[in-house]
Design a protein around this motif. Sequence first.
Motif, PDB file in Angstrom:
ATOM      1  N   GLU B  30       0.791  -1.525  -0.172  1.00 21.82           N
ATOM      2  CA  GLU B  30       0.003  -0.629  -0.085  1.00 21.82           C
ATOM      3  C   GLU B  30       1.062   1.758   0.051  1.00 21.82           C
ATOM      4  O   GLU B  30       1.200   2.402  -0.533  1.00 21.82           O
ATOM      5  N   LEU B  31       1.547   1.527   1.131  1.00 23.67           N
ATOM      6  CA  LEU B  31       2.495   2.316   0.917  1.00 23.67           C
ATOM      7  C   LEU B  31       3.571   2.586  -0.233  1.00 23.67           C
ATOM      8  O   LEU B  31       4.066   3.754  -0.832  1.00 23.67           O
ATOM      9  N   ALA B  36       4.205   5.405  -5.486  1.00 25.11           N
ATOM     10  CA  ALA B  36       3.893   5.528  -6.524  1.00 25.11           C
ATOM     11  C   ALA B  36       3.331   6.483  -6.942  1.00 25.11           C
ATOM     12  O   ALA B  36       2.821   7.421  -8.449  1.00 25.11           O
ATOM     13  N   CYS B  37       2.027   6.490  -6.247  1.00 28.02           N
ATOM     14  CA  CYS B  37       0.934   8.063  -6.854  1.00 28.02           C
ATOM     15  C   CYS B  37       1.002   9.026  -7.074  1.00 28.02           C
ATOM     16  O   CYS B  37       0.820   9.893  -7.273  1.00 28.02           O
ATOM     17  N   THR B 102      13.738  14.659  -9.417  1.00 27.19           N
ATOM     18  CA  THR B 102      14.157  13.044  -9.377  1.00 27.19           C
ATOM     19  C   THR B 102      12.848  12.314  -7.716  1.00 27.19           C
ATOM     20  O   THR B 102      14.114  12.876  -6.922  1.00 27.19           O
ATOM     21  N   ARG B 103      12.386  11.975  -8.636  1.00 31.13           N
ATOM     22  CA  ARG B 103      11.715  11.179  -7.104  1.00 31.13           C
ATOM     23  C   ARG B 103      12.048   9.658  -7.152  1.00 31.13           C
ATOM     24  O   ARG B 103      11.199   9.161  -7.605  1.00 31.13           O
ATOM     25  N   LEU B 104      12.908   9.070  -5.994  1.00 29.99           N
ATOM     26  CA  LEU B 104      12.756   7.976  -5.779  1.00 29.99           C
ATOM     27  C   LEU B 104      12.174   7.261  -4.414  1.00 29.99           C
ATOM     28  O   LEU B 104      12.216   8.095  -3.565  1.00 29.99           O
ATOM     29  N   CYS B 105      12.085   6.065  -3.964  1.00 31.52           N
ATOM     30  CA  CYS B 105      12.078   5.241  -3.348  1.00 31.52           C
ATOM     31  C   CYS B 105      12.113   4.106  -2.950  1.00 31.52           C
ATOM     32  O   CYS B 105      12.116   3.983  -3.782  1.00 31.52           O
ATOM     33  N   TYR B 106      12.159   3.397  -1.433  1.00 29.77           N
ATOM     34  CA  TYR B 106      12.702   2.395  -1.766  1.00 29.77           C
ATOM     35  C   TYR B 106      12.420   1.463  -0.233  1.00 29.77           C
ATOM     36  O   TYR B 106      11.617   2.370   0.004  1.00 29.77           O
ATOM     37  N   ILE B 144       7.180  16.601   3.351  1.00 31.47           N
ATOM     38  CA  ILE B 144       6.660  16.040   4.735  1.00 31.47           C
ATOM     39  C   ILE B 144       5.794  15.832   4.260  1.00 31.47           C
ATOM     40  O   ILE B 144       4.726  14.859   4.949  1.00 31.47           O
ATOM     41  N   ARG B 145       4.744  16.313   3.004  1.00 32.26           N
ATOM     42  CA  ARG B 145       3.640  15.615   2.609  1.00 32.26           C
ATOM     43  C   ARG B 145       3.281  14.499   2.128  1.00 32.26           C
ATOM     44  O   ARG B 145       2.571  13.986   2.793  1.00 32.26           O
ATOM     45  N   LEU B 146       4.340  13.727   1.920  1.00 31.10           N
ATOM     46  CA  LEU B 146       3.763  12.775   1.722  1.00 31.10           C
ATOM     47  C   LEU B 146       4.536  11.250   2.910  1.00 31.10           C
ATOM     48  O   LEU B 146       3.412  10.759   3.262  1.00 31.10           O
ATOM     49  N   MET B 147       5.323  12.291   4.098  1.00 28.54           N
ATOM     50  CA  MET B 147       4.977  11.176   5.052  1.00 28.54           C
ATOM     51  C   MET B 147       4.117  11.344   5.727  1.00 28.54           C
ATOM     52  O   MET B 147       3.443  10.100   6.448  1.00 28.54           O
ATOM     53  N   LEU B 148       3.378  12.686   5.680  1.00 30.42           N
ATOM     54  CA  LEU B 148       1.934  12.685   6.698  1.00 30.42           C
ATOM     55  C   LEU B 148       0.917  11.644   5.455  1.00 30.42           C
ATOM     56  O   LEU B 148       0.101  10.912   6.457  1.00 30.42           O
ATOM     57  N   GLU B 149       1.122  11.298   4.501  1.00 30.62           N
ATOM     58  CA  GLU B 149       0.040  10.333   3.548  1.00 30.62           C
ATOM     59  C   GLU B 149       0.575   9.106   4.523  1.00 30.62           C
ATOM     60  O   GLU B 149      -0.787   8.081   4.487  1.00 30.62           O
ATOM     61  N   MET B 150       1.383   8.432   4.460  1.00 29.62           N
ATOM     62  CA  MET B 150       1.921   7.933   4.832  1.00 29.62           C
ATOM     63  C   MET B 150       1.183   7.205   5.800  1.00 29.62           C
ATOM     64  O   MET B 150       1.159   6.065   6.085  1.00 29.62           O
ATOM     65  N   LEU B 151       1.743   7.967   7.040  1.00 29.81           N
ATOM     66  CA  LEU B 151       1.562   7.572   8.535  1.00 29.81           C
ATOM     67  C   LEU B 151      -0.325   7.700   8.458  1.00 29.81           C
ATOM     68  O   LEU B 151      -0.907   6.720   9.016  1.00 29.81           O
TER      69      LEU B 151
END
Lengths: 208, 396
Positions: B30-31, B36-37, B102-106, B144-151
């Motif tokens: 989900e995260l 990705a979104c 560039t946006r990356l996640c892992y 920060i917004r993405l982190m808050l969305e994740m939580l």
Amino acid sequence: MLTIAVSKGRIYEEALPLLAEAGIVPVDDPKTCRKLILATTREDVQLVIIRATDVPTFVEYGAADLGIAGKDVLIEHGAESLYEPLDLNIACCRLMTAYHKDAPEHRGRIRVATKYVKIAKSYFASKGIQADIIKLYGSMELAPLVGLADCIVDLVDTGNTLKANDLEPRELIMNISSRLVVNKAAMKMKHAAISELLIQFEKTLANR
Amino acid sequence: MQQKDSWLLPDGIEEILPEEAKHLENLRRELLELFACWGYGLVIPPFIDFLDSLLTGSGHDLDLQTFKLTDQISGEMLGVRADMTPQVARIDAHNLKYEWPTRLCYVGTILHTRGDPLEKTRSPMQIGAELYGHAGKESDVEVIRLMLEMLARTGLQNIHLDLGHVGIYRALARQAGLTDLQESELFDVLQRKARPELQELMDSYSIDNDLKVMLLKLPELNGGKDILDKARIVLLKANDAVKNALADLEAIAQKLATHFPFLPVSFDLAELRGYHYHTGMVFAAFIPSVGREIARGGRYDNIGAVFGRARPATGFSADLKLLSSLSKQSCPVGQRELIFAPYSDDFALSEIIRDLRARQRAVVQQLPGQTGSAKELGCTSILEQDNKNWVVRPLV
């Protein structure tokens, strides 16, 4: 609700007047009552009574928001994950080395009996002395008498126990007093309540 | 080790059992889907790497935290990653080389030689997102917004955000002309907000009096929004770097407030977490039941320089194992359907099972002579023969 961790004994006794100035008076006396969580006259504050060496652990994990702990315990525990904003100037004593009164000045590698393993190791290292540390949990004074160690590292208050066992304090390692410690997350999430308490303590300390 | 203890795991190393693993895997998917979104591309850096490149731009702490081994092919030191961020920075700087943001996640397991004193685990599963190539506060706000969305997706409530800026202390230390030793002594004391020790240090340093006063006040500069106003007065004689940092923090908080009007935000100008690594704004998320931060991040510009290209960078990370156990407490998942199929040589049954599985329905087939009923196997329904047709019936 704020939870304050305090250890039984001298620190508790000397912290009581400080807490009282902030309107915090325990409803029960831990000497007569077996409860480990003490309600206080302030509805939003409770005390937990634990061993001195456990205070940093409780506060680190957030099991208590604040705590009162000796500087010796904090250094030995390693307190990077706590805030220690105030020196409460209570339960003052000295951390010292002590030798048999007739012992000559020591040369070379030394055997040290103590419960302050980390502090002793780094103290002797800073003097350029290699030390073998023997961890003991009590009655340190016995170690030099029975040949277990060349010296001890321990808290000295009046020095009477040392004297009674033919020991004498020699080098001062550091002066010790109790500090107020705060959980890092609590400091942020309960900021208003905690900073009010800090200001109150500071005021009381300034007037002493 | 005695034979009878052979089940024991090393300190801080844990295995995750089916129920917890399912929850964690669902959350992981989900995260990553959330990232990705937001346009963050998944990268999978290697588990072991040359030590030098793992420790790029980091402090002594990460060095101590890294398991090391010798590469028998090159003779070089290898390390098991203790943090994936430098690896991801290398991918951006050296492999991708885009000129645009560039946006990356892992997500992946990292290993620590010594467990965090609070977490106890030595093998967290690090999940995070990084945004390279933009130096403005807008990219800070985005992560920060993405982190808050994740939580929020994790199902956590009552999130509290803490903002800081390591540039403030760094600029003051530079302005005061502190030596490296003094700077690290002071760092240790500030991290603990140990005001009595700070006073002693200040008394022993021969630096400008205005700077002494400002450094002494630093541990008190934490709290709500009014702290920034207070800081402007207290740090009036500081240089422009400090003033810019304060302005950035205020702008970031304002932008966040439009997206999350009810989010409690605090500021801590002496917060120096990751000081050796970060270069600007730092942030962390807290929840009431946990005595430490549950996700953290900040700006760490120019880390890519060692890999051939200096790039602005900002991002965050968290331990997926911790998030998973917290979310399991707050919203336990319902039981998933599992169909029990009896053992049979009937080809029609095999066909039915294949068909069910192809439609994402879980089927477990009995083995001849096995013990354990459908119920004991955790099944919720059963395949039964009804007039030569196989049908799924709920298990009562």
